[in-house]
Design a protein around this motif. Structure first.
Motif, PDB file in Angstrom:
ATOM      1  N   THR A  80      28.684  26.237 -12.140  1.00 37.81           N
ATOM      2  CA  THR A  80      28.503  26.079 -10.773  1.00 37.81           C
ATOM      3  C   THR A  80      28.194  24.463 -10.633  1.00 37.81           C
ATOM      4  N   MET A  81      27.746  23.747 -11.218  1.00 31.20           N
ATOM      5  CA  MET A  81      27.744  22.440 -11.045  1.00 31.20           C
ATOM      6  C   MET A  81      29.271  21.878 -10.803  1.00 31.20           C
ATOM      7  N   ARG A  82      30.214  22.476 -11.740  1.00 33.52           N
ATOM      8  CA  ARG A  82      31.576  21.870 -11.931  1.00 33.52           C
ATOM      9  C   ARG A  82      32.074  22.112 -10.489  1.00 33.52           C
ATOM     10  N   VAL A  83      31.842  23.469 -10.129  1.00 39.60           N
ATOM     11  CA  VAL A  83      32.541  23.691  -8.870  1.00 39.60           C
ATOM     12  C   VAL A  83      32.044  23.051  -7.627  1.00 39.60           C
ATOM     13  N   MET A  84      30.438  23.102  -7.425  1.00 40.43           N
ATOM     14  CA  MET A  84      29.842  22.744  -6.404  1.00 40.43           C
ATOM     15  C   MET A  84      29.328  21.133  -6.379  1.00 40.43           C
ATOM     16  N   GLY A  85      29.241  20.653  -7.534  1.00 42.08           N
ATOM     17  CA  GLY A  85      28.778  19.332  -7.398  1.00 42.08           C
ATOM     18  C   GLY A  85      27.523  19.075  -6.658  1.00 42.08           C
ATOM     19  N   ASP A  86      27.652  17.913  -6.043  1.00 38.43           N
ATOM     20  CA  ASP A  86      26.259  17.438  -5.205  1.00 38.43           C
ATOM     21  C   ASP A  86      26.137  18.521  -4.155  1.00 38.43           C
ATOM     22  N   SER A  87      27.118  19.263  -3.632  1.00 43.02           N
ATOM     23  CA  SER A  87      26.576  20.178  -2.739  1.00 43.02           C
ATOM     24  C   SER A  87      25.618  21.139  -2.895  1.00 43.02           C
ATOM     25  N   VAL A  88      25.338  21.335  -4.158  1.00 43.93           N
ATOM     26  CA  VAL A  88      24.036  22.262  -4.696  1.00 43.93           C
ATOM     27  C   VAL A  88      22.753  21.721  -3.942  1.00 43.93           C
ATOM     28  N   TRP A  89      22.729  20.348  -3.628  1.00 43.16           N
ATOM     29  CA  TRP A  89      21.625  19.954  -3.122  1.00 43.16           C
ATOM     30  C   TRP A  89      21.555  20.124  -1.548  1.00 43.16           C
ATOM     31  N   GLU A  90      20.551  20.823  -0.891  1.00 45.36           N
ATOM     32  CA  GLU A  90      20.665  21.148   0.436  1.00 45.36           C
ATOM     33  C   GLU A  90      19.364  20.390   1.198  1.00 45.36           C
ATOM     34  N   VAL A  91      19.865  19.851   2.412  1.00 41.00           N
ATOM     35  CA  VAL A  91      18.851  19.366   3.141  1.00 41.00           C
ATOM     36  C   VAL A  91      17.977  20.685   3.854  1.00 41.00           C
ATOM     37  N   PRO A  92      16.763  20.681   3.689  1.00 40.16           N
ATOM     38  CA  PRO A  92      16.211  21.641   4.109  1.00 40.16           C
ATOM     39  C   PRO A  92      16.069  21.652   5.731  1.00 40.16           C
ATOM     40  N   GLN A  93      16.217  22.667   6.466  1.00 35.34           N
ATOM     41  CA  GLN A  93      15.910  22.816   7.952  1.00 35.34           C
ATOM     42  C   GLN A  93      14.599  22.019   8.238  1.00 35.34           C
ATOM     43  N   LEU A  94      14.845  21.436   9.456  1.00 36.37           N
ATOM     44  CA  LEU A  94      13.678  20.819  10.156  1.00 36.37           C
ATOM     45  C   LEU A  94      12.230  21.243   9.871  1.00 36.37           C
ATOM     46  N   ASN A  95      12.021  22.340   9.821  1.00 35.66           N
ATOM     47  CA  ASN A  95      10.734  23.042   9.910  1.00 35.66           C
ATOM     48  C   ASN A  95      10.398  23.557   8.470  1.00 35.66           C
ATOM     49  N   TRP A  96      11.471  23.553   7.646  1.00 37.03           N
ATOM     50  CA  TRP A  96      11.400  24.443   6.342  1.00 37.03           C
ATOM     51  C   TRP A  96      10.058  24.084   5.458  1.00 37.03           C
ATOM     52  N   TRP A  97       9.692  22.695   5.418  1.00 31.72           N
ATOM     53  CA  TRP A  97       8.506  22.444   4.710  1.00 31.72           C
ATOM     54  C   TRP A  97       7.237  23.289   5.293  1.00 31.72           C
ATOM     55  N   GLU A  98       7.009  22.947   6.607  1.00 30.06           N
ATOM     56  CA  GLU A  98       6.079  23.711   7.264  1.00 30.06           C
ATOM     57  C   GLU A  98       6.105  25.268   7.222  1.00 30.06           C
ATOM     58  N   THR A  99       7.124  25.825   7.401  1.00 31.80           N
ATOM     59  CA  THR A  99       7.358  27.180   7.354  1.00 31.80           C
ATOM     60  C   THR A  99       6.817  27.910   5.993  1.00 31.80           C
ATOM     61  N   PHE A 100       7.038  27.183   4.881  1.00 32.02           N
ATOM     62  CA  PHE A 100       7.152  27.881   3.733  1.00 32.02           C
ATOM     63  C   PHE A 100       6.099  27.095   2.683  1.00 32.02           C
ATOM     64  N   ILE A 101       5.113  26.162   3.369  1.00 29.79           N
ATOM     65  CA  ILE A 101       4.233  25.150   2.351  1.00 29.79           C
ATOM     66  C   ILE A 101       3.543  26.146   1.768  1.00 29.79           C
ATOM     67  N   ASN A 102       2.907  27.085   2.528  1.00 28.69           N
ATOM     68  CA  ASN A 102       1.643  28.284   1.788  1.00 28.69           C
ATOM     69  C   ASN A 102       2.484  29.176   0.884  1.00 28.69           C
ATOM     70  N   GLU A 103       3.649  29.146   0.775  1.00 28.07           N
ATOM     71  CA  GLU A 103       4.400  29.987  -0.348  1.00 28.07           C
ATOM     72  C   GLU A 103       4.788  29.016  -1.555  1.00 28.07           C
ATOM     73  N   MET A 104       4.252  27.735  -1.615  1.00 25.77           N
ATOM     74  CA  MET A 104       4.910  26.770  -2.608  1.00 25.77           C
ATOM     75  C   MET A 104       3.693  26.231  -3.352  1.00 25.77           C
ATOM     76  N   GLN A 105       4.285  26.093  -4.760  1.00 28.20           N
ATOM     77  CA  GLN A 105       3.216  25.457  -5.488  1.00 28.20           C
ATOM     78  C   GLN A 105       3.997  24.432  -6.590  1.00 28.20           C
ATOM     79  N   ILE A 106       3.748  23.495  -6.884  1.00 25.72           N
ATOM     80  CA  ILE A 106       4.392  22.394  -7.990  1.00 25.72           C
ATOM     81  C   ILE A 106       3.880  22.726  -9.316  1.00 25.72           C
ATOM     82  N   ILE A 107       5.030  23.122 -10.069  1.00 25.18           N
ATOM     83  CA  ILE A 107       4.833  23.585 -11.416  1.00 25.18           C
ATOM     84  C   ILE A 107       5.470  22.841 -12.572  1.00 25.18           C
TER      85      ILE A 107
END
Length: 143
Positions: free
Chosen positions: A108-135
């Motif tokens: 995957t890394m060989r084919v996609m390279g840096d494109s695996v890194w996505e910029v979250p949509q503008l409200n992504w953090w706020e939308t999903f913050i309650n579903e996240m935890q730092i592990i």
């Protein structure tokens, strides 16, 4: 406005240190906890040397009251691609995320390279913050 600060693993083995980041004349990366004081006036014994590869910038986000930094791993409840890694991208001056599975897969890394890194949509953090935890992070919990 978000607070600009950094963290890094201390080379003396005493865990993480948080604060302002400098790179001194010798090329060492150091963190110190003084605010609004020019670096030249901070006594050098207050500089704590860190491993450069572990330095991460604060994202400005907190998950369950815990600060989220570049290099952290977050788990998404109720998602198939549950574990994501956070990374600061200098080119776009933004924080990006990638599925940990992609980062572990050489093909995957060989084919996609840096494109695996996505910029979250503008409200992504706020939308999903309650579903996240730092592990963990990529430095103590290797990918």
């Amino acid at each position: 406005m978000r607070e600009i600060k950094f963290r890094g693993l201390q080379i003396d083995g005493n865990g993480w240190v948080y604060g302002n980041l400098i790179k001194n004349e010798s090329g060492q990366y150091c963190i110190f906890n003084y605010h609004f004081i020019p670096a030249l006036s901070v006594p050098s014994e207050k500089f704590i040397e860190v491993y450069p590869e572990t330095v991460g910038q604060f994202t400005g986000k907190k998950i369950n009251g815990i600060e989220l930094y570049d290099g952290d791993k977050i788990e998404m409840e109720k998602r198939i691609d549950t574990i994501k890694v956070v990374k600061y991208c200098e080119k776009t001056m933004s924080f990006r995320i990638a599925n940990e599975d992609y980062l572990q897969n050489e093909n995957t890394m060989r084919v996609m390279g840096d494109s695996v890194w996505e910029v979250p949509q503008l409200n992504w953090w706020e939308t999903f913050i309650n579903e996240m935890q730092i592990i963990g992070n990529i430095h103590e919990n290797k990918i």
